[in-house]
Scaffold this motif. Structure first.
Motif, PDB file in Angstrom:
ATOM      1  N   LEU A  41     -20.485 -24.799  -2.807  1.00  0.00           N
ATOM      2  CA  LEU A  41     -21.484 -25.917  -2.462  1.00  0.00           C
ATOM      3  C   LEU A  41     -22.398 -25.223  -1.697  1.00  0.00           C
ATOM      4  N   PRO A  42     -23.689 -24.595  -1.908  1.00  0.00           N
ATOM      5  CA  PRO A  42     -24.631 -24.207  -0.940  1.00  0.00           C
ATOM      6  C   PRO A  42     -25.414 -25.180  -0.265  1.00  0.00           C
ATOM      7  N   VAL A  43     -25.185 -25.163   1.123  1.00  0.00           N
ATOM      8  CA  VAL A  43     -25.764 -26.359   1.989  1.00  0.00           C
ATOM      9  C   VAL A  43     -26.483 -25.671   3.178  1.00  0.00           C
ATOM     10  N   ALA A  44     -26.923 -24.518   3.176  1.00  0.00           N
ATOM     11  CA  ALA A  44     -27.324 -23.832   4.443  1.00  0.00           C
ATOM     12  C   ALA A  44     -28.890 -23.901   4.278  1.00  0.00           C
ATOM     13  N   GLY A  45     -29.567 -24.512   3.375  1.00  0.00           N
ATOM     14  CA  GLY A  45     -31.040 -24.662   3.110  1.00  0.00           C
ATOM     15  C   GLY A  45     -31.730 -25.548   4.410  1.00  0.00           C
ATOM     16  N   LEU A  46     -32.917 -25.164   4.656  1.00  0.00           N
ATOM     17  CA  LEU A  46     -33.511 -25.843   5.962  1.00  0.00           C
ATOM     18  C   LEU A  46     -33.873 -27.294   5.351  1.00  0.00           C
ATOM     19  N   GLY A  47     -34.126 -27.767   4.215  1.00  0.00           N
ATOM     20  CA  GLY A  47     -34.802 -29.098   3.930  1.00  0.00           C
ATOM     21  C   GLY A  47     -36.026 -29.156   4.394  1.00  0.00           C
ATOM     22  N   THR A  48     -36.937 -28.222   4.470  1.00  0.00           N
ATOM     23  CA  THR A  48     -38.397 -28.686   4.830  1.00  0.00           C
ATOM     24  C   THR A  48     -39.131 -29.437   4.442  1.00  0.00           C
ATOM     25  N   ARG A  49     -38.778 -29.871   2.961  1.00  0.00           N
ATOM     26  CA  ARG A  49     -39.638 -30.959   2.354  1.00  0.00           C
ATOM     27  C   ARG A  49     -39.164 -32.228   2.386  1.00  0.00           C
ATOM     28  N   PHE A  50     -38.292 -32.281   3.608  1.00  0.00           N
ATOM     29  CA  PHE A  50     -37.953 -33.714   3.738  1.00  0.00           C
ATOM     30  C   PHE A  50     -37.851 -33.929   5.313  1.00  0.00           C
ATOM     31  N   PRO A 103     -28.386 -32.997   8.412  1.00  0.00           N
ATOM     32  CA  PRO A 103     -28.517 -32.069   7.183  1.00  0.00           C
ATOM     33  C   PRO A 103     -29.087 -33.044   5.878  1.00  0.00           C
ATOM     34  N   LYS A 104     -29.796 -32.219   5.090  1.00  0.00           N
ATOM     35  CA  LYS A 104     -30.304 -33.216   4.049  1.00  0.00           C
ATOM     36  C   LYS A 104     -29.364 -33.699   3.257  1.00  0.00           C
ATOM     37  N   GLU A 105     -28.214 -32.925   2.954  1.00  0.00           N
ATOM     38  CA  GLU A 105     -27.025 -33.252   2.331  1.00  0.00           C
ATOM     39  C   GLU A 105     -26.466 -34.653   2.971  1.00  0.00           C
ATOM     40  N   ARG A 108     -20.516 -19.596   6.888  1.00  0.00           N
ATOM     41  CA  ARG A 108     -21.911 -19.668   7.428  1.00  0.00           C
ATOM     42  C   ARG A 108     -22.813 -18.694   6.815  1.00  0.00           C
ATOM     43  N   GLN A 109     -23.895 -18.885   6.461  1.00  0.00           N
ATOM     44  CA  GLN A 109     -24.979 -18.118   5.600  1.00  0.00           C
ATOM     45  C   GLN A 109     -25.587 -17.107   6.653  1.00  0.00           C
ATOM     46  N   GLN A 110     -25.680 -17.843   7.921  1.00  0.00           N
ATOM     47  CA  GLN A 110     -26.214 -17.105   9.128  1.00  0.00           C
ATOM     48  C   GLN A 110     -27.740 -16.861   9.016  1.00  0.00           C
ATOM     49  N   LEU A 114     -31.623 -16.747   3.361  1.00  0.00           N
ATOM     50  CA  LEU A 114     -32.320 -15.654   2.678  1.00  0.00           C
ATOM     51  C   LEU A 114     -32.344 -16.175   1.218  1.00  0.00           C
ATOM     52  N   GLY A 115     -32.021 -17.281   0.876  1.00  0.00           N
ATOM     53  CA  GLY A 115     -32.197 -17.759  -0.672  1.00  0.00           C
ATOM     54  C   GLY A 115     -30.906 -18.080  -1.127  1.00  0.00           C
ATOM     55  N   LEU A 116     -30.936 -18.928  -2.152  1.00  0.00           N
ATOM     56  CA  LEU A 116     -29.612 -19.567  -3.143  1.00  0.00           C
ATOM     57  C   LEU A 116     -28.663 -18.311  -3.331  1.00  0.00           C
ATOM     58  N   THR A 162     -22.508 -25.793  -7.423  1.00  0.00           N
ATOM     59  CA  THR A 162     -23.229 -27.313  -7.424  1.00  0.00           C
ATOM     60  C   THR A 162     -24.383 -27.269  -6.330  1.00  0.00           C
ATOM     61  N   LEU A 163     -25.476 -27.747  -6.760  1.00  0.00           N
ATOM     62  CA  LEU A 163     -26.288 -27.643  -5.771  1.00  0.00           C
ATOM     63  C   LEU A 163     -26.567 -29.110  -5.586  1.00  0.00           C
ATOM     64  N   PRO A 164     -25.775 -29.718  -4.310  1.00  0.00           N
ATOM     65  CA  PRO A 164     -25.629 -31.036  -4.121  1.00  0.00           C
ATOM     66  C   PRO A 164     -26.997 -31.751  -4.055  1.00  0.00           C
ATOM     67  N   ASP A 165     -28.257 -31.387  -3.953  1.00  0.00           N
ATOM     68  CA  ASP A 165     -29.272 -32.469  -3.981  1.00  0.00           C
ATOM     69  C   ASP A 165     -29.897 -32.524  -5.444  1.00  0.00           C
TER      70      ASP A 165
HETATM   71  P1  UTP Z   1     -33.758 -25.698  -1.827  1.00  0.00           P
HETATM   72  O1  UTP Z   1     -34.691 -24.780  -1.950  1.00  0.00           O
HETATM   73  O2  UTP Z   1     -33.820 -26.961  -2.842  1.00  0.00           O
HETATM   74  O3  UTP Z   1     -33.440 -26.136  -0.538  1.00  0.00           O
HETATM   75  O4  UTP Z   1     -32.520 -24.951  -2.455  1.00  0.00           O
HETATM   76  P2  UTP Z   1     -34.033 -25.909   0.875  1.00  0.00           P
HETATM   77  O5  UTP Z   1     -34.609 -24.474   1.051  1.00  0.00           O
HETATM   78  O6  UTP Z   1     -33.243 -26.721   2.009  1.00  0.00           O
HETATM   79  O7  UTP Z   1     -35.270 -26.872   0.662  1.00  0.00           O
HETATM   80  P3  UTP Z   1     -36.853 -27.097   1.224  1.00  0.00           P
HETATM   81  O8  UTP Z   1     -37.558 -26.491   0.285  1.00  0.00           O
HETATM   82  O9  UTP Z   1     -36.708 -26.382   2.421  1.00  0.00           O
HETATM   83  O10 UTP Z   1     -37.053 -28.415   1.286  1.00  0.00           O
HETATM   84  C1  UTP Z   1     -31.539 -25.304  -3.384  1.00  0.00           C
HETATM   85  C2  UTP Z   1     -30.128 -25.312  -2.880  1.00  0.00           C
HETATM   86  O11 UTP Z   1     -30.111 -23.969  -2.114  1.00  0.00           O
HETATM   87  C3  UTP Z   1     -29.397 -24.049  -1.046  1.00  0.00           C
HETATM   88  C4  UTP Z   1     -30.029 -25.399  -0.363  1.00  0.00           C
HETATM   89  O12 UTP Z   1     -28.966 -25.989   0.695  1.00  0.00           O
HETATM   90  C5  UTP Z   1     -29.871 -26.233  -1.702  1.00  0.00           C
HETATM   91  O13 UTP Z   1     -28.569 -26.717  -1.815  1.00  0.00           O
HETATM   92  N1  UTP Z   1     -29.737 -22.835  -0.177  1.00  0.00           N
HETATM   93  C6  UTP Z   1     -31.157 -22.402  -0.254  1.00  0.00           C
HETATM   94  C7  UTP Z   1     -28.981 -22.278   0.661  1.00  0.00           C
HETATM   95  O14 UTP Z   1     -27.839 -22.571   0.996  1.00  0.00           O
HETATM   96  N2  UTP Z   1     -29.426 -21.386   1.361  1.00  0.00           N
HETATM   97  C8  UTP Z   1     -30.792 -20.743   1.185  1.00  0.00           C
HETATM   98  O15 UTP Z   1     -31.142 -19.802   1.947  1.00  0.00           O
HETATM   99  C9  UTP Z   1     -31.647 -21.615   0.457  1.00  0.00           C
END
Ligand code: UTP
Length: 296
Positions: A14-23, A31-33, A109-111, A114-116, A135-138
């Motif tokens: 479950l990758p949940v390290a994204g920054l969620g900038t759209r939210f 965390p957006k999750e 931790r992804q640290q 850098l991307g999915l 699974t991408l939880p969002d």
């Molecule tokens: P998204 O692009 O939807 O997530 O990545 P994000 O980067 O959090 O969103 P915005 O665009 O800034 O709002 C799809 C999935 O990949 C994870 C995110 O957490 C999400 O589950 N992800 C993305 C990571 O775990 N690490 C990353 O470096 C990028």
């Protein structure tokens, strides 16, 4: 083609390290999750879908500020003891039944975001040499049975790598990984012959997206190890799947269910409406309110 035999899928990443900038600003601290759809955090729907699919181990790839996710899947000892002592059995059982068993979850931790693809690669030591789900939880999928259970059934019949897919309007293809399909095996399962991440409409081979659920063979980690940044300057999982497609079978599976992109504000609002209307304890009171808005 090097057909892998269908070894059991026991683990989900479950990758949940994204920054969620759209939210933002909601995701500045939360965390957006952990945003709730009705009364459950988005991540919990993903975990319950995986439990239903028979997954035994959960690998969360987290980052800074995502500690609430780890706490959410821990036992809340004082809360649970109090619920038990007060005879609030339903609430107690609900908490007890909605988390991985002790030792059934790992956190890495992804640290750096850098991307999915990089996030999935960070799970390599915890996954080891066996097929696994991602699974991408969002990408919340409302389906019965859940989308992952449907995919595992297809995987058990075919082996290889399986990607969930669905159609989107053509104007949305530049937001997703897009599939090119070959021969069909049944109306829901096709061979994948090509993939491209976030193409321009004129370069998109179809309007069939990669819908946030995957079953992958462990050889994907060798591809991710060498993966150069792609679309958006990020290390893309799709690019490593394209590399593995030369060596292994990939199938697209059209799951039965509706997707809500909860990383997007409109998708998140739609998910709240759909899930509320699906709840016997909420819909009767909520429907008239919704109707009154529709009449405005
Ligand atoms: P998204 O692009 O939807 O997530 O990545 P994000 O980067 O959090 O969103 P915005 O665009 O800034 O709002 C799809 C999935 O990949 C994870 C995110 O957490 C999400 O589950 N992800 C993305 C990571 O775990 N690490 C990353 O470096 C990028």
């Amino acid at each position: 083609m090097n057909n892998s035999s269908p070894r059991k899928v026991r683990k989900v990443v479950l990758p949940v390290a994204g920054l969620g900038t759209r939210f933002l600003p909601a995701t500045k601290v939360i965390p957006k999750e952990m945003l709730t759809v009705v009364d459950k955090p988005v991540i919990q729907y993903a975990v319950e879908e995986a439990i239903e699919a028979g997954i035994e181990h959960f690998v969360f790839v987290t980052g800074r500020g995502k500690g609430a996710i780890e706490d959410h899947f821990d036992m809340a000892y004082e809360l649970e003891a109090t619920l038990k002592a007060r005879g609030k059995t339903a609430a107690f059982e609900m908490l007890e039944g909605s988390r991985p068993v002790a030792g059934g979850a790992s956190f890495v931790r992804q640290q750096e975001p850098l991307g999915l693809g990089h996030a999935v690669w960070c799970a390599r030591e915890l996954v080891g040499d066996e097929p696994f789900a991602v699974t991408l939880p969002d990408m919340l999928i409302h389906g019965r049975p859940g989308a992952l259970a449907q995919m595992i059934e297809t995987y058990n019949a075919r082996g290889g790598n399986i990607v969930a897919t669905e159609e989107v309007p053509e104007s949305h293809v530049d937001r997703y990984g897009i599939l090119a399909l070959g021969e069909s095996y049944d109306e829901d399962t096709h061979r994948i012959i090509g993939m491209v991440e976030k193409p321009k409409l004129e370069d998109a081979p179809s309007n069939l997206i990669i819908s946030g659920r995957y079953i992958l063979q462990p050889e994907i980690f060798d591809k991710l190890e060498k993966q150069k940044p792609g679309a958006g300057g990020e290390i893309q999982l799709t690019d490593s799947m394209i590399a593995l497609l030369k060596e292994q079978d990939f199938f697209a599976y059209r799951f039965k269910g509706t997707t809500y992109d909860c990383g997007d504000k409109v998708g998140y609002l739609a998910a709240n409406l759909a899930y509320a209307l699906d709840r016997d304890d909420i819909a009767p009171a909520f429907k008239p309110i919704l109707q009154s808005f529709a009449e405005k």
